[in-house]
Motif scaffolding. Structure first.
Motif, mmCIF file in Angstrom:
data_model
loop_
_atom_site.group_PDB
_atom_site.id
_atom_site.type_symbol
_atom_site.label_atom_id
_atom_site.label_comp_id
_atom_site.label_asym_id
_atom_site.label_seq_id
_atom_site.Cartn_x
_atom_site.Cartn_y
_atom_site.Cartn_z
ATOM 1 N N LYS A 9 32.813 -56.736 52.935
ATOM 2 C CA LYS A 9 33.616 -56.397 52.026
ATOM 3 C C LYS A 9 34.356 -54.963 52.648
ATOM 4 O O LYS A 9 33.795 -54.143 53.138
ATOM 5 C CB LYS A 9 33.159 -55.773 50.357
ATOM 6 N N PRO A 10 35.724 -54.772 52.495
ATOM 7 C CA PRO A 10 36.647 -55.487 51.898
ATOM 8 C C PRO A 10 36.790 -56.798 52.652
ATOM 9 O O PRO A 10 36.640 -57.057 53.918
ATOM 10 C CB PRO A 10 37.800 -54.600 51.924
ATOM 11 N N ILE A 11 37.268 -57.695 51.988
ATOM 12 C CA ILE A 11 37.322 -59.166 52.315
ATOM 13 C C ILE A 11 38.453 -59.568 53.308
ATOM 14 O O ILE A 11 39.517 -59.085 52.978
ATOM 15 C CB ILE A 11 37.316 -60.082 51.222
ATOM 16 N N ASP B 145 27.220 -62.407 46.490
ATOM 17 C CA ASP B 145 26.850 -61.024 46.765
ATOM 18 C C ASP B 145 25.375 -60.750 46.936
ATOM 19 O O ASP B 145 24.479 -61.801 46.809
ATOM 20 C CB ASP B 145 27.204 -59.975 45.473
ATOM 21 N N ILE C 60 36.172 -59.186 42.759
ATOM 22 C CA ILE C 60 35.969 -59.858 43.937
ATOM 23 C C ILE C 60 35.977 -61.373 43.415
ATOM 24 O O ILE C 60 36.268 -62.473 44.218
ATOM 25 C CB ILE C 60 34.654 -59.484 44.457
#
Ligand code: C2E
Ligand code: CA
Ligand code: CA
Length: 409
Positions: free
Chosen positions: A114-116, A59, A17
């Motif tokens: 996420k997923p981005i 995060d 990430i």
């Protein structure tokens, strides 16, 4: 205007990430991205580099310090950049994060799941640029001499952008946005190019007085102006926070209103919260504007320095929520929760709440079904000169019914 960011941090315990975000942020025009595995080391870096980090992408679930604790610490250290959370946000966490952000004044700009999704990352980065970005190319300011010429020749042009009640469609007022006319070059000069010049050379009060006299006279002569509502007020005029240092302001504004025969309770002064408003001289002028009967609005809310406690203490009659919180609100739970909290606080403090910068129909429809707010933005109308405003008003009422206007002809 194209904006760039100097430095952002990425805090995530996943290396994949960190690498993905770092590469994408650079693609999107961030000059430098610094990565950390956890909040504790990132905080050390922030303490060592005060004022040098425009934004943080973090995060929530990380070893040593979780994202909410990090938000707390950022608030305590008075961090002024923007914060984007990179994680699925459960409803309880969104509520907690927004509470921390509003009470400690952290600029929580939104969340990225996420997923981005790269389109969403670009939207959030755009927000961050609006709050913290610097122009890629410096704006071409006009010369002092040209400003004086425009003032002397009466080339100050008020443009008007209407505000409407999103539920009833009533037009509740207009914001006056200043332009300068350059008829020889067929050019309309935008405020970003001359307000800083007026400020620097001590001409800003003259400009405000000229604009105010002109716009109140123009509005006074609108055929339907008496039919517009008195509450909330009708005309909003922008002031720089520095203008509050001049203690002649309330008397000057009063005399302009009285001269034109314009009720002071129908004028609101908008003051941006992008700069700190805390000096006793500024606060005293704000109070005196209120005592003279004017309204005062905290403009660009969400980009500056005011936390909820200060909001309760300051004498504002209106909060104007900045476009960075409103654009894409339809798909942004963080912005939705911030707006819900602000609506509650505004109701409690008996303040009017205005949402500005509505460009997108989806955002408009979301606001229309979810909230009773006053709305302003290009989607409703661009700022325009008085005769176009008059035409626009008629068209608007034709489309939405004139039920709420008392005597439109
Ligand atoms: P502001 O007070 O935040 O005014 C809103 C700005 O956003 C205006 O730009 C307006 O045209 C623009 N805007 C309105 N709706 C939308 C939308 O849906 N999307 C987007 N992207 N923008 C929208 P403008 O007219 O260029 O004015 C820029 C700034 O210049 C104003 O920001 C205000 O701070 C300043 N300004 C304008 N007139 C005056 C004035 O008479 N005195 C002072 N001190 N400042 C002024
Ligand atoms: Ca404004
Ligand atoms: Ca604004």
């Amino acid at each position: 205007m194209e904006l760039t960011l100097k430095r952002t941090l990425v805090i995530d315990d996943s290396r994949a990430i960190r690498e993905l975000l770092s590469a994408e942020l650079k693609n999107l025009g961030v000059q430098e991205v610094v990565c950390f595995e956890n909040g504790a080391t990132a905080l050390d870096y922030l303490h060592e580099n005060p004022g040098k980090v425009d934004g943080i992408l973090t995060d929530l679930h990380m070893p040593r310090m979780d994202g909410l604790e990090l938000l707390h610490k950022l608030g305590e250290m008075n961090y002024q950049g923007g914060v984007i959370i990179v994680s699925a946000m459960e409803e309880r966490i969104v509520q907690l994060a927004v509470q921390i952000a509003l009470s400690l004044h952290v600029h929580l700009l939104g969340s990225l799941e996420k997923p981005i999704n790269l389109e969403r990352l670009a939207q959030l980065l755009f927000r961050l640029k609006q709050v913290r970005g610097v122009p890629v190319r410096p704006l071409e300011l006009i010369k002092k001499r040209e400003l004086i010429e425009r003032l002397e020749q009466g080339h100050v042009l008020p443009y008007y952008q209407p505000k409407v009640d999103i539920q009833t469609k009533q037009i509740t007022g207009v914001e006056v946005l200043c332009r300068l006319d350059n008829p020889e070059r067929h050019e309309i000069i935008s405020p970003d190019r001359f307000i800083p010049v007026a400020h620097r050379f001590g001409l800003i009060d003259l400009l405000t007085d000229t604009l105010m006299a002109q716009c109140l006279a123009e509005i006074r002569s609108l055929r339907d102006w008496d039919a517009l509502p008195h509450d909330p007020a009708l005309v909003s005029i922008n002031l720089l926070p520095s203008q509050l240092y001049n203690d002649s302001l309330p008397a000057r504004c009063t005399s302009i209103c009285d001269h034109i025969g314009f009720d002071r309770s129908r004028v609101v002064f908008e003051i941006t919260e992008r700069q700190v408003l805390s000096e006793p001289a500024q606060l005293s002028t704000l109070d005196r504007l209120r005592i003279h009967g004017f309204g005062v609005s905290l403009d660009d809310f969400g980009t500056g320095y005011t936390n909820i406690r200060q909001l309760r203490e300051l004498p504002f009659t209106e909060i104007k929520v900045d476009q960075c919180l409103i654009q894409h609100i339809v798909s942004d739970r963080v912005s939705q929760v911030v707006l819900e909290s602000l609506i509650r606080i505004a109701a409690e403090l008996k303040m009017t709440l205005v949402t500005e910068g509505i460009e997108d129909i989806q955002d408009y429809l979301y606001l229309e079904q979810a909230h009773h707010v006053i709305a302003q933005g290009y989607l409703i109308s661009r700022p325009k000169p008085i005769h176009e405003l008059e035409r626009w008003m008629h068209a608007w009422y034709k489309e939405h019914g004139a039920a709420n206007i008392r005597q439109i002809r």
